[in-house]
Design a protein around this motif. Sequence first.
Motif, PDB file in Angstrom:
ATOM      1  N   TYR A 104       1.520   1.159 -10.648  1.00  0.00           N
ATOM      2  CA  TYR A 104       1.477  -0.080  -9.877  1.00  0.00           C
ATOM      3  C   TYR A 104       0.604  -1.125 -10.570  1.00  0.00           C
ATOM      4  N   LEU A 105       0.898  -2.379 -10.219  1.00  0.00           N
ATOM      5  CA  LEU A 105       0.076  -3.534 -10.576  1.00  0.00           C
ATOM      6  C   LEU A 105       0.085  -4.509  -9.416  1.00  0.00           C
ATOM      7  N   GLU A 106      -0.940  -5.346  -9.344  1.00  0.00           N
ATOM      8  CA  GLU A 106      -0.962  -6.483  -8.425  1.00  0.00           C
ATOM      9  C   GLU A 106      -1.048  -7.747  -9.266  1.00  0.00           C
ATOM     10  N   PRO A 107       0.105  -8.336  -9.585  1.00  0.00           N
ATOM     11  CA  PRO A 107       0.100  -9.548 -10.416  1.00  0.00           C
ATOM     12  C   PRO A 107      -0.656 -10.681  -9.730  1.00  0.00           C
ATOM     13  N   GLU A 108      -1.291 -11.503 -10.545  1.00  0.00           N
ATOM     14  CA  GLU A 108      -2.072 -12.633 -10.038  1.00  0.00           C
ATOM     15  C   GLU A 108      -1.261 -13.916 -10.194  1.00  0.00           C
ATOM     16  N   GLU A 109      -1.055 -14.610  -9.082  1.00  0.00           N
ATOM     17  CA  GLU A 109      -0.309 -15.867  -9.134  1.00  0.00           C
ATOM     18  C   GLU A 109      -1.178 -16.950  -9.762  1.00  0.00           C
ATOM     19  N   LEU A 110      -0.576 -17.687 -10.673  1.00  0.00           N
ATOM     20  CA  LEU A 110      -1.215 -18.811 -11.344  1.00  0.00           C
ATOM     21  C   LEU A 110      -0.459 -20.078 -10.977  1.00  0.00           C
ATOM     22  N   PRO A 111      -1.009 -21.245 -11.237  1.00  0.00           N
ATOM     23  CA  PRO A 111      -0.275 -22.481 -10.964  1.00  0.00           C
ATOM     24  C   PRO A 111       0.995 -22.593 -11.805  1.00  0.00           C
ATOM     25  N   GLY A 112       1.961 -23.373 -11.297  1.00  0.00           N
ATOM     26  CA  GLY A 112       3.157 -23.715 -12.057  1.00  0.00           C
ATOM     27  C   GLY A 112       4.195 -22.617 -12.180  1.00  0.00           C
ATOM     28  N   GLY A 113       4.258 -21.704 -11.208  1.00  0.00           N
ATOM     29  CA  GLY A 113       5.266 -20.647 -11.246  1.00  0.00           C
ATOM     30  C   GLY A 113       4.951 -19.532 -12.226  1.00  0.00           C
ATOM     31  N   LEU A 114       3.703 -19.463 -12.666  1.00  0.00           N
ATOM     32  CA  LEU A 114       3.287 -18.430 -13.617  1.00  0.00           C
ATOM     33  C   LEU A 114       2.531 -17.310 -12.910  1.00  0.00           C
ATOM     34  N   PHE A 115       2.532 -16.139 -13.532  1.00  0.00           N
ATOM     35  CA  PHE A 115       1.771 -14.996 -13.040  1.00  0.00           C
ATOM     36  C   PHE A 115       1.047 -14.338 -14.203  1.00  0.00           C
TER      37      PHE A 115
END
Length: 176
Positions: free
Chosen positions: A117-128
């Motif tokens: 598993y991972l918990e991706p981190e949301e970044l600005p502009g539709g990026l993770f």
Amino acid sequence: MNAQQLTASRRDKDAFMKDHPQSPLSPEQQAAFDGLPYYDYNPALDLTVRVDSVEGEHEIAIETSSGDVRRYERYGRFTFTVDNQTVTLTIYEAPHGYFLPFADANAGVETYGGGRYLEPEELPGGLFHVDFNQAYNPFCAYSDGWSCPIPPAENRLAVAIRAGEKLPQGKWMEVE
């Protein structure tokens, strides 16, 4: 996360596994625990990715290791290259945030057969931010008393992801 930060994070995880009352390990396993096996830091698998919206059905039922079903929402998909192969994974939205269960070609050999598993981190502009160096085993990798989501077919890769936690092994895994 750089290699030094990752080493500190892994040290903290090992301390949690050995000493914390909420560790997934039995008291007998904790007494014998000598650390989790990890791949070396792989900067090529610390990614910033563009996540594209999912078309069609967003809800997915994901089976768990205990036979239950949990429902998630497909948030989006991203594509990346590993070992000269282009692959795509789906990120799900869960009550606690974003969730990325996956199984790679080494599942059952070098990595836990039930996936990681991972918990991706949301970044600005539709990026993770998706850092496979932080990939971890679900609690059911350590004992049968847990119910863990099994990565669905869309998140099973034919390529190895040599980053993050490896298959749990050691004398502490042989303790009942």
